[in-house]
Motif scaffolding. Sequence first.
Motif, PDB file in Angstrom:
ATOM      1  N   LEU A 170       0.881  -0.988  -0.077  1.00 46.65           N
ATOM      2  CA  LEU A 170       0.099   0.007  -0.063  1.00 46.65           C
ATOM      3  C   LEU A 170       0.911   1.136  -0.069  1.00 46.65           C
ATOM      4  O   LEU A 170       0.294   2.529  -0.220  1.00 46.65           O
ATOM      5  CB  LEU A 170      -0.976   0.076   1.172  1.00 46.65           C
ATOM      6  N   ALA A 171       2.191   1.149   0.386  1.00 47.70           N
ATOM      7  CA  ALA A 171       3.139   2.161   0.435  1.00 47.70           C
ATOM      8  C   ALA A 171       3.066   3.308  -0.885  1.00 47.70           C
ATOM      9  O   ALA A 171       3.000   4.444  -0.712  1.00 47.70           O
ATOM     10  CB  ALA A 171       4.518   1.718   0.894  1.00 47.70           C
ATOM     11  N   PRO A 172       3.100   2.652  -2.129  1.00 49.34           N
ATOM     12  CA  PRO A 172       3.139   3.429  -3.170  1.00 49.34           C
ATOM     13  C   PRO A 172       1.799   4.520  -3.331  1.00 49.34           C
ATOM     14  O   PRO A 172       1.964   5.580  -3.826  1.00 49.34           O
ATOM     15  CB  PRO A 172       3.130   2.687  -4.586  1.00 49.34           C
ATOM     16  N   PHE A 173       0.688   4.077  -2.598  1.00 52.97           N
ATOM     17  CA  PHE A 173      -0.433   4.715  -2.728  1.00 52.97           C
ATOM     18  C   PHE A 173      -0.429   5.916  -1.754  1.00 52.97           C
ATOM     19  O   PHE A 173      -0.989   7.033  -2.028  1.00 52.97           O
ATOM     20  CB  PHE A 173      -1.576   3.867  -2.408  1.00 52.97           C
ATOM     21  N   SER A 174       0.248   5.573  -0.823  1.00 53.20           N
ATOM     22  CA  SER A 174       0.376   6.747   0.310  1.00 53.20           C
ATOM     23  C   SER A 174       1.571   7.935  -0.265  1.00 53.20           C
ATOM     24  O   SER A 174       1.043   8.918   0.046  1.00 53.20           O
ATOM     25  CB  SER A 174       1.150   6.162   1.537  1.00 53.20           C
ATOM     26  N   ILE A 175       2.465   7.416  -0.928  1.00 51.05           N
ATOM     27  CA  ILE A 175       3.259   8.329  -1.655  1.00 51.05           C
ATOM     28  C   ILE A 175       2.596   9.138  -2.398  1.00 51.05           C
ATOM     29  O   ILE A 175       2.947  10.193  -2.702  1.00 51.05           O
ATOM     30  CB  ILE A 175       4.589   7.646  -2.148  1.00 51.05           C
ATOM     31  N   LEU A 176       1.671   8.445  -3.598  1.00 53.91           N
ATOM     32  CA  LEU A 176       0.934   9.180  -4.484  1.00 53.91           C
ATOM     33  C   LEU A 176       0.221  10.182  -4.007  1.00 53.91           C
ATOM     34  O   LEU A 176      -0.036  11.188  -4.134  1.00 53.91           O
ATOM     35  CB  LEU A 176       0.152   8.302  -5.126  1.00 53.91           C
ATOM     36  N   ALA A 177      -0.595   9.629  -2.606  1.00 53.42           N
ATOM     37  CA  ALA A 177      -1.290  10.769  -2.068  1.00 53.42           C
ATOM     38  C   ALA A 177      -0.483  11.859  -1.570  1.00 53.42           C
ATOM     39  O   ALA A 177      -1.383  13.199  -1.575  1.00 53.42           O
ATOM     40  CB  ALA A 177      -2.232  10.132  -0.789  1.00 53.42           C
ATOM     41  N   ASP A 178       0.382  11.897  -1.012  1.00 53.55           N
ATOM     42  CA  ASP A 178       1.269  13.029  -0.627  1.00 53.55           C
ATOM     43  C   ASP A 178       1.739  13.877  -1.645  1.00 53.55           C
ATOM     44  O   ASP A 178       1.628  15.013  -1.708  1.00 53.55           O
ATOM     45  CB  ASP A 178       2.530  12.529   0.259  1.00 53.55           C
ATOM     46  N   ALA A 179       2.003  13.214  -2.854  1.00 51.79           N
ATOM     47  CA  ALA A 179       2.313  13.918  -3.771  1.00 51.79           C
ATOM     48  C   ALA A 179       1.318  14.964  -4.434  1.00 51.79           C
ATOM     49  O   ALA A 179       1.333  15.907  -4.660  1.00 51.79           O
ATOM     50  CB  ALA A 179       3.002  13.108  -4.963  1.00 51.79           C
ATOM     51  N   CYS A 180       0.211  14.215  -4.405  1.00 54.55           N
ATOM     52  CA  CYS A 180      -1.074  14.871  -4.786  1.00 54.55           C
ATOM     53  C   CYS A 180      -1.329  15.906  -4.092  1.00 54.55           C
ATOM     54  O   CYS A 180      -1.984  16.933  -4.201  1.00 54.55           O
ATOM     55  CB  CYS A 180      -2.353  13.940  -5.135  1.00 54.55           C
ATOM     56  N   ALA A 291      -9.184  18.618 -12.585  1.00 57.28           N
ATOM     57  CA  ALA A 291      -8.232  17.605 -12.421  1.00 57.28           C
ATOM     58  C   ALA A 291      -7.263  17.428 -11.137  1.00 57.28           C
ATOM     59  O   ALA A 291      -7.065  16.275 -10.642  1.00 57.28           O
ATOM     60  CB  ALA A 291      -7.217  17.749 -13.508  1.00 57.28           C
ATOM     61  N   VAL A 292      -7.060  18.494 -10.569  1.00 60.18           N
ATOM     62  CA  VAL A 292      -6.508  18.402  -9.412  1.00 60.18           C
ATOM     63  C   VAL A 292      -7.162  17.891  -8.352  1.00 60.18           C
ATOM     64  O   VAL A 292      -6.882  16.998  -7.370  1.00 60.18           O
ATOM     65  CB  VAL A 292      -5.939  20.050  -8.647  1.00 60.18           C
ATOM     66  N   LYS A 293      -8.648  18.170  -8.227  1.00 65.12           N
ATOM     67  CA  LYS A 293      -9.439  17.591  -7.216  1.00 65.12           C
ATOM     68  C   LYS A 293      -9.690  16.115  -7.471  1.00 65.12           C
ATOM     69  O   LYS A 293      -9.607  15.267  -6.349  1.00 65.12           O
ATOM     70  CB  LYS A 293     -10.838  18.333  -7.294  1.00 65.12           C
ATOM     71  N   VAL A 294      -9.707  15.620  -8.576  1.00 68.27           N
ATOM     72  CA  VAL A 294     -10.001  14.103  -8.896  1.00 68.27           C
ATOM     73  C   VAL A 294      -8.709  13.576  -8.644  1.00 68.27           C
ATOM     74  O   VAL A 294      -8.832  12.494  -8.199  1.00 68.27           O
ATOM     75  CB  VAL A 294     -10.314  14.004 -10.499  1.00 68.27           C
ATOM     76  N   VAL A 295      -7.487  14.010  -9.052  1.00 73.54           N
ATOM     77  CA  VAL A 295      -6.567  13.030  -8.681  1.00 73.54           C
ATOM     78  C   VAL A 295      -6.138  13.097  -7.500  1.00 73.54           C
ATOM     79  O   VAL A 295      -5.892  11.884  -6.545  1.00 73.54           O
ATOM     80  CB  VAL A 295      -5.285  13.927  -9.457  1.00 73.54           C
ATOM     81  N   LEU A 296      -6.455  14.202  -6.536  1.00 72.46           N
ATOM     82  CA  LEU A 296      -6.168  14.204  -5.139  1.00 72.46           C
ATOM     83  C   LEU A 296      -7.211  13.175  -4.453  1.00 72.46           C
ATOM     84  O   LEU A 296      -6.874  12.610  -3.499  1.00 72.46           O
ATOM     85  CB  LEU A 296      -6.495  15.674  -4.572  1.00 72.46           C
ATOM     86  N   CYS A 297      -8.581  13.125  -5.006  1.00 72.85           N
ATOM     87  CA  CYS A 297      -9.575  12.124  -4.212  1.00 72.85           C
ATOM     88  C   CYS A 297      -9.097  10.843  -4.682  1.00 72.85           C
ATOM     89  O   CYS A 297      -9.245   9.844  -3.911  1.00 72.85           O
ATOM     90  CB  CYS A 297     -10.981  12.574  -4.877  1.00 72.85           C
ATOM     91  N   VAL A 298      -8.601  10.301  -5.898  1.00 68.58           N
ATOM     92  CA  VAL A 298      -8.347   9.226  -6.308  1.00 68.58           C
ATOM     93  C   VAL A 298      -7.111   8.474  -5.194  1.00 68.58           C
ATOM     94  O   VAL A 298      -7.218   7.650  -4.757  1.00 68.58           O
ATOM     95  CB  VAL A 298      -7.810   8.900  -7.681  1.00 68.58           C
ATOM     96  N   ALA A 299      -6.036   9.496  -5.211  1.00 63.17           N
ATOM     97  CA  ALA A 299      -5.079   9.193  -4.376  1.00 63.17           C
ATOM     98  C   ALA A 299      -5.485   8.871  -2.686  1.00 63.17           C
ATOM     99  O   ALA A 299      -5.062   7.867  -2.219  1.00 63.17           O
ATOM    100  CB  ALA A 299      -4.125  10.326  -4.440  1.00 63.17           C
TER     101      ALA A 299
END
Length: 403
Positions: A170-180, A291-299
């Motif tokens: 799950l760690a890659p998803f956590s990193i993605l969320a922080d990047a977003c 796009a920012v909102k959607v990417v952030l919510c997906v992450a």
Amino acid sequence: MAPEVKVPLLEGRGATPAQTLGNIVVSIVGTGVLGLPYAFRTAGWLAGALGVAGAGAATFYCMLLLLDCRDRLREQETEEDGHGGEQRPHGDGGNYTYGDLGERCFGPVGRHFTEAIIVLCQTGGTVAYLVFIGQNISSVLPALSSATVVLALLLPAEVALSFVRSLSALAPFSILADACTVLAVAAVVKEDVQLLVKRGQPFAARSAFAGLWGVPFACGVAVFCFEGFCLTLALEASMSNRAKFRPVLLQAIAGVTVVYVSFGVCGYLAYGDATRDIVTLNLPSNWSTAAVKVVLCVALALTFAVMMHPIHEIVERAALHLSRVAVVATLAAIACFVPAFGEFAAFVGSTVCALLSFVLPALFHLRVVGPTASTWARAVDYFFLLSGLVFAGHGMYTVLSPQ
């Protein structure tokens, strides 16, 4: 004994100071930062800045209290082993979890209470994630009509992710969320700067101090923003040279505090009384904002399972036989009834987060180190203990009192 809580970005030991600094920042910074401009609107830009700075300083000090407790318990174990006495239960190789400290201080009751607070704190964070996702997606896709519909559609995916038991997976998803989150913060700052340049007088018609009752609200949101408190011991244990952890922790907390204050002040100065409880909702309606909102919510949706991991561990270890499906569904149902992200973040921050971040560290420190500590150190411990309890009581009163 409870298994040690692992940091998603760490597998094993030997982290350098730079790696530890990054992990501290990742464990602290979350979506709560996007609610800071609203907190500054409620308290005023100066009062909000002082509240965030105070929360950062208090968080750092109480993290040090946990480390002092752990060090003293290690010394006691070494003395017991040296005298041939019966060794008390302790964490793996002396690496204590928050629950371990609770048990060493107050027995099984201490462990159960500490872990219950952790569950409530993580529950507040996960519900905030869901509220954030629901509000942002419904603002981008009005056809979904409400946040409740969004969460209903999201529920099957979150249930499926909850059965992924490996944090490393799950760690890659956590990193993605922080990047977003960084991307969203950058988008907001860009818009803030443009609006402030147009206005020309950034402090005009903006309150520095909006009233006494707004300060606890801002402090509650600030405490909520300094999430990841219960990972302090694990982060310190991950370092190859543990003696360097305290200065690294100070650098991380100081840097995050400066970013929080700057972001909150800029957001409030830009939007004033129109500041929304999630500041991304103030952004203009265009494709880049969507796009920012959607990417952030997906992450965040993908990271939801990481936030749920400590809850599942504690609940399942307690043999309550509650399925992961039921836990996720319950949290989604709670999120449907949360009226606003800002008020909810302030409530969680001023109640369970305050207990976890201030009351318990001070209480443990008084129990473990207090008998040999100086009068000044005990006085500071009692200050944090009583202030945390008053803060939590005020948070509960604010929610339960008739509006």
